[in-house]
Design a protein around this motif. Structure first.
Motif, PDB file in Angstrom:
ATOM      1  N   GLU A  81      26.978 -47.359  -4.890  1.00 47.17           N
ATOM      2  CA  GLU A  81      25.862 -47.770  -4.041  1.00 47.17           C
ATOM      3  C   GLU A  81      25.216 -46.609  -3.307  1.00 47.17           C
ATOM      4  OE1 GLU A  81      27.137 -49.925  -0.270  1.00 47.17           O
ATOM      5  OE2 GLU A  81      28.819 -50.341  -1.601  1.00 47.17           O
ATOM      6  N   LEU A  90      14.174 -47.763 -10.906  1.00 48.90           N
ATOM      7  CA  LEU A  90      15.406 -48.530 -10.802  1.00 48.90           C
ATOM      8  C   LEU A  90      15.761 -48.809  -9.348  1.00 48.90           C
ATOM      9  CD1 LEU A  90      17.552 -46.887 -13.631  1.00 48.90           C
ATOM     10  CD2 LEU A  90      15.995 -48.855 -13.743  1.00 48.90           C
ATOM     11  N   ASP A  91      15.446 -47.883  -8.445  1.00 49.31           N
ATOM     12  CA  ASP A  91      15.591 -48.166  -7.014  1.00 49.31           C
ATOM     13  C   ASP A  91      14.677 -49.320  -6.608  1.00 49.31           C
ATOM     14  OD1 ASP A  91      17.420 -46.015  -5.821  1.00 49.31           O
ATOM     15  OD2 ASP A  91      15.993 -44.781  -6.907  1.00 49.31           O
ATOM     16  N   ARG A  94      16.053 -52.650  -8.019  1.00 50.24           N
ATOM     17  CA  ARG A  94      17.185 -53.149  -7.236  1.00 50.24           C
ATOM     18  C   ARG A  94      16.704 -53.744  -5.919  1.00 50.24           C
ATOM     19  NH1 ARG A  94      21.960 -48.984  -6.234  1.00 50.24           N
ATOM     20  NH2 ARG A  94      20.279 -47.910  -5.135  1.00 50.24           N
ATOM     21  N   SER A  98      16.943 -57.669  -4.824  1.00 55.37           N
ATOM     22  CA  SER A  98      17.630 -58.015  -3.581  1.00 55.37           C
ATOM     23  C   SER A  98      16.750 -58.883  -2.685  1.00 55.37           C
ATOM     24  CB  SER A  98      18.049 -56.743  -2.834  1.00 55.37           C
ATOM     25  OG  SER A  98      19.033 -56.024  -3.555  1.00 55.37           O
ATOM     26  N   PHE A 109      21.926 -56.394  -3.961  1.00 57.31           N
ATOM     27  CA  PHE A 109      22.534 -55.690  -5.082  1.00 57.31           C
ATOM     28  C   PHE A 109      22.790 -54.245  -4.654  1.00 57.31           C
ATOM     29  CE2 PHE A 109      20.230 -59.184  -7.054  1.00 57.31           C
ATOM     30  CZ  PHE A 109      21.154 -59.666  -7.977  1.00 57.31           C
ATOM     31  N   ARG A 110      23.937 -53.701  -5.038  1.00 60.72           N
ATOM     32  CA  ARG A 110      24.342 -52.387  -4.535  1.00 60.72           C
ATOM     33  C   ARG A 110      24.505 -51.332  -5.624  1.00 60.72           C
ATOM     34  NH1 ARG A 110      24.328 -51.983   1.197  1.00 60.72           N
ATOM     35  NH2 ARG A 110      25.131 -53.917   2.083  1.00 60.72           N
ATOM     36  N   THR A 111      25.195 -51.682  -6.715  1.00 57.04           N
ATOM     37  CA  THR A 111      25.568 -50.692  -7.720  1.00 57.04           C
ATOM     38  C   THR A 111      24.745 -50.883  -8.993  1.00 57.04           C
ATOM     39  OG1 THR A 111      27.303 -52.076  -8.692  1.00 57.04           O
ATOM     40  CG2 THR A 111      27.920 -50.656  -6.822  1.00 57.04           C
ATOM     41  N   ALA A 112      24.824 -49.901  -9.872  1.00 58.12           N
ATOM     42  CA  ALA A 112      24.139 -49.979 -11.165  1.00 58.12           C
ATOM     43  C   ALA A 112      25.053 -49.402 -12.246  1.00 58.12           C
ATOM     44  CB  ALA A 112      22.811 -49.223 -11.137  1.00 58.12           C
ATOM     45  N   PHE A 203      22.675 -54.500 -12.398  1.00 58.64           N
ATOM     46  CA  PHE A 203      22.752 -54.404 -10.937  1.00 58.64           C
ATOM     47  C   PHE A 203      23.746 -55.453 -10.429  1.00 58.64           C
ATOM     48  CE2 PHE A 203      18.364 -53.062 -11.967  1.00 58.64           C
ATOM     49  CZ  PHE A 203      18.409 -51.776 -11.469  1.00 58.64           C
ATOM     50  N   ARG A 204      24.660 -55.016  -9.548  1.00 59.92           N
ATOM     51  CA  ARG A 204      25.687 -55.914  -9.028  1.00 59.92           C
ATOM     52  C   ARG A 204      25.820 -55.747  -7.520  1.00 59.92           C
ATOM     53  NH1 ARG A 204      27.951 -53.633 -13.734  1.00 59.92           N
ATOM     54  NH2 ARG A 204      28.515 -55.162 -15.346  1.00 59.92           N
TER      55      ARG A 204
END
Length: 209
Positions: A81, A90-91, A94, A98, A109-112, A203-204
């Motif tokens: 993250e 991609l930022d 995300r 969110s 969403f934090r990670t990719a 994204f998770r």
């Protein structure tokens, strides 16, 4: 790294941009699971594919399979993250996801995680994202796909003949939500058909793998 991507007839722009999310359409799978889909959410997806192929620090992994070690049939990259993502869009993706799903998901969403499927020999086996909170809580995983379409297939964990198939590529978005990671499984199967390369960006939320 040799790449042979046939561009989409419907995405003839090099301007990498996101469309609105109000066109997302939901499919109820059952057992508390659902998927949302939005074809072509990302414009300029083929241009982004080319940039990611050349700039992401792709790695090949090996895993223990019973009594032998085997190569993972795809290339991987993971962004925590606090890691800068490999492209500004991609930022934005995300952040937009969110905002759109914030009330329903209850967190951003934090990670990719990125997967590079080089051809039809690359794949991912049946699984759910159940490392961490996804094993016991409802959550979401949003997948943005660039490059040539590959089928994402879903089936219920309890068994049965239900099979959901979605071809994803050229900027398509698919979000798996509700109990999907616990009650359903998904895969990208190998194929003998001639297919081009594809990159998926997943994204998770925090604590979901």
């Amino acid at each position: 790294m040799a790449v042979h991507l046939q561009g989409s007839l419907f995405d003839q722009t090099d301007e990498i941009r996101l469309g609105p999310l109000d066109g997302v359409r939901r499919t109820i799978l059952g057992d508390g699971a659902w998927i949302d889909a939005l074809p072509g959410w990302l414009g300029g997806a083929d241009a982004l594919f080319d940039e990611l192929v050349g700039t992401v620090p792709w790695r090949a992994e090996r895993r223990q399979m019973y009594e032998r070690e085997v190569a993972v049939p795809r290339l991987l990259a993971y962004y925590r993250e606090d890691d800068p993502l490999p492209h500004a869009v991609l930022d934005r993706a995300r952040a937009e996801l969110s905002r759109h799903y914030g009330d329903e998901l209850g967190e951003p969403f934090r990670t990719a995680g990125l997967c590079y499927y080089r051809d039809g020999h690359d794949s991912v086996a049946w699984h759910g994202d159940r490392i961490g909170r996804g094993a016991r809580q409802d959550t979401m995983v949003a997948i943005l796909s660039v490059g040539a379409p590959r089928d994402l297939v879903l089936r219920p964990r309890r068994g049965g003949r239900t099979l959901v198939r979605r071809p994803l590529g050229h900027g398509d978005l698919l979000v798996m939500g509700g109990s999907c990671q616990r009650t359903w499984e998904h895969a990208v199967p190998k194929t003998a058909r001639p297919v081009g390369p594809r990159i998926s960006i997943q994204f998770r939320p925090r604590g979901v793998r």
